[in-house]
Design a protein around this motif. Structure first.
Motif, short mmCIF file in Angstrom:
data_model
loop_
_atom_site.label_atom_id
_atom_site.label_comp_id
_atom_site.label_asym_id
_atom_site.label_seq_id
_atom_site.Cartn_x
_atom_site.Cartn_y
_atom_site.Cartn_z
N LEU A 1 0.81 -1.46 -0.24
CA LEU A 1 -0.11 0.23 -0.18
C LEU A 1 0.95 1.42 0.05
N LEU A 2 0.62 2.28 0.25
CA LEU A 2 0.74 3.36 0.23
C LEU A 2 -0.14 4.78 0.62
N SER A 3 -0.65 3.95 0.63
CA SER A 3 -1.53 4.92 2.03
C SER A 3 -1.93 4.32 3.51
N GLN A 4 -1.43 4.88 4.73
CA GLN A 4 -1.76 4.52 6.18
C GLN A 4 -2.84 4.73 7.17
N GLY A 5 -3.72 3.68 7.69
CA GLY A 5 -5.01 4.84 8.45
C GLY A 5 -3.97 3.85 9.53
N TYR A 6 -4.83 4.70 10.86
CA TYR A 6 -4.58 5.56 12.44
C TYR A 6 -6.34 5.39 13.09
N SER A 7 -4.65 4.89 14.24
CA SER A 7 -5.81 4.69 15.29
C SER A 7 -4.90 5.65 16.34
N ASP A 8 -5.75 6.32 17.10
CA ASP A 8 -5.41 6.92 18.13
C ASP A 8 -5.86 6.86 19.22
N LYS B 1 -7.81 1.87 21.19
CA LYS B 1 -8.17 0.75 21.62
C LYS B 1 -8.30 0.47 20.25
N GLY B 2 -7.00 0.49 19.58
CA GLY B 2 -7.09 -0.16 18.31
C GLY B 2 -8.39 0.17 16.85
N VAL B 3 -8.80 0.86 16.94
CA VAL B 3 -9.41 0.95 16.50
C VAL B 3 -9.65 2.36 15.06
N PHE B 4 -9.28 2.03 13.86
CA PHE B 4 -8.30 2.83 12.85
C PHE B 4 -9.72 3.93 12.28
N LYS B 5 -8.55 4.66 11.49
CA LYS B 5 -9.75 5.80 10.35
C LYS B 5 -8.48 5.38 9.07
N THR B 6 -9.20 5.40 7.96
CA THR B 6 -8.71 6.21 6.61
C THR B 6 -8.39 7.48 6.62
N PRO B 7 -7.69 7.22 5.46
CA PRO B 7 -8.22 9.32 4.53
C PRO B 7 -8.66 8.72 3.97
N PRO B 8 -9.39 10.10 2.62
CA PRO B 8 -10.68 9.82 1.75
C PRO B 8 -10.53 8.86 0.97
N TRP B 9 -9.04 9.10 0.79
CA TRP B 9 -8.52 7.80 -0.38
C TRP B 9 -8.47 6.90 0.08
N MET B 10 -8.82 5.89 0.77
CA MET B 10 -8.88 5.04 0.96
C MET B 10 -10.18 4.44 1.80
N LYS B 11 -10.17 2.56 1.77
CA LYS B 11 -11.09 2.53 2.48
C LYS B 11 -10.84 0.76 2.53
N ILE B 12 -11.81 1.07 3.84
CA ILE B 12 -11.96 -0.53 3.91
C ILE B 12 -13.15 -1.67 3.71
N LEU B 13 -12.89 -2.37 2.98
CA LEU B 13 -13.73 -3.58 3.43
C LEU B 13 -13.79 -4.95 3.57
N THR B 14 -14.88 -5.59 3.73
CA THR B 14 -14.77 -7.04 4.66
C THR B 14 -15.61 -8.01 3.70
N ARG B 15 -14.76 -9.22 3.17
CA ARG B 15 -15.53 -10.53 2.67
C ARG B 15 -15.53 -11.25 3.52
N ASP B 16 -16.73 -12.08 2.91
CA ASP B 16 -17.16 -13.49 3.79
C ASP B 16 -15.70 -14.44 3.35
N THR B 17 -15.61 -15.06 4.81
CA THR B 17 -14.15 -15.98 4.87
C THR B 17 -13.90 -17.10 3.94
#
Length: 324
Positions: free
Chosen positions: A237-244, A246-262
């Motif tokens: 990746l060329l972008s990062q998520g950050y948590s301030d 409790k391990g809860v992360f946010k992403t910048p506007p050009w990055m997005k997280i989705l979850t897929r069925d295992t």
């Protein structure tokens, strides 16, 4: 396109740019095109972000994942054990990476020049090829603070520097691998008032594994801070998520997280369910922006996310083995 990527303001902006990036990579990335062809998915079939195919991350180990004919300027490599295959991220436009991490940091933490940056990581010369070390090295330079720098084995000097900066009320960022931060607080306890402690993971092979809550509790107590921040990034990746905290992360506007069925990698889950982490990183314009990682996680209603673990039999990756 670079201007469009870093000027995303709304979900609709994100969707439009993501669909354009998908078309570009389908046309110009041979590996990604072959993967889409195997799934019988063409850009004409795709009208939603969730319908875009996500390339399994292991392709960065076995193929040249690139969407540009430009000359390769940097090759970032993942850490790995001797003899193991490592991921390679071929970067043709290093300014795209710089703009991504500088704007990403600014989005969450403000101007880098406001901070003294202390890095408990390998020096750039010791670990060439690390995208994390490249980023931190540049943040150190951009901070324009004489005290900013790398610290690896000289924990006594680092402890002294942290105390001095704390006394002066200097705004400080200490970013480091988990085991090294633990080494530091075992050597000395602190009561830091103006310092952000940011861990980047990294315990395998060096210490007993700790769950995140346990690790953060030890570090909070050791550094005398209310929360431990975290960075979520990887070689591919060329972008990062950050948590301030409790391990809860946010992403910048050009990055997005989705979850897929295992059990079904093509099915995207609703928020709140645990699944495989899919990352959209539009800054990856010249490689692949749509990646199915080996991380397991959960997305919350406000689009923040947590990393819960890894798929079984996944190889060790990231900064975990960086200093071995």
């Amino acid at each position: 396109m670079q201007e469009s990527i870093f000027n995303i303001k709304t979900p609709e902006d994100f969707k439009q740019v993501a669909l354009e990036v998908f078309k570009h990579q389908f046309k110009n990335n041979k590996v990604y095109r072959s993967f889409c062809d195997l799934l019988y998915i063409h850009p004409s079939d795709v009208s939603k972000v969730e319908e875009i195919p996500f390339l399994p991350i292991h392709f960065f180990k076995s193929r040249k994942v690139i969407s540009s004919l430009e000359k390769i300027k940097e090759t970032f490599t993942s850490s790995g054990t001797t003899g193991s295959l490592t991921s390679k991220h071929f970067v043709t436009d290093i300014n795209l990476y710089k703009e991504s991490y500088l704007k990403g940091f600014s989005h969450f933490y403000g101007n880098i020049e406001d901070y003294t940056v202390l890095a408990l990581l390998p020096n750039y010369l010791e670990r060439k090829g690390s995208s994390l070390v490249f980023m931190v090295d540049d943040l150190i330079k951009k901070s324009n603070k004489p005290e900013s720098g790398f610290y690896l084995d000289n924990l006594l000097e680092l402890a002294k520097k942290l105390e001095e900066l704390n006394k002066k009320g200097e705004k400080t960022l200490l970013i480091g691998v988990s085991f090294a931060l633990l080494d530091l607080v075992e050597m000395q306890q602190f009561n830091l008032k103006n310092t952000i402690i940011m861990e980047t993971g990294g315990m395998k092979g060096r210490r007993k594994e700790l769950i995140r809550e346990e690790l953060h509790l030890i570090l909070q107590k050791g550094f005398g801070v209310d929360e431990i921040h975290s960075e979520y990034g990887m070689t591919e990746l060329l972008s990062q998520g950050y948590s301030d905290g409790k391990g809860v992360f946010k992403t910048p506007p050009w990055m997005k997280i989705l979850t897929r069925d295992t059990e079904d990698a093509l099915t995207i889950l609703k928020n709140g369910k645990t699944g495989g982490i899919n990352v959209i990183d539009l800054a990856n314009y010249n490689s692949c922006s749509f990646i199915a990682t080996q991380d397991l996680g959960k997305i919350h209603k406000n689009d923040t996310f947590e990393i819960i673990g890894r798929f079984d039999n996944s190889d060790i990756r990231g900064c975990n083995l960086m200093v071995l």
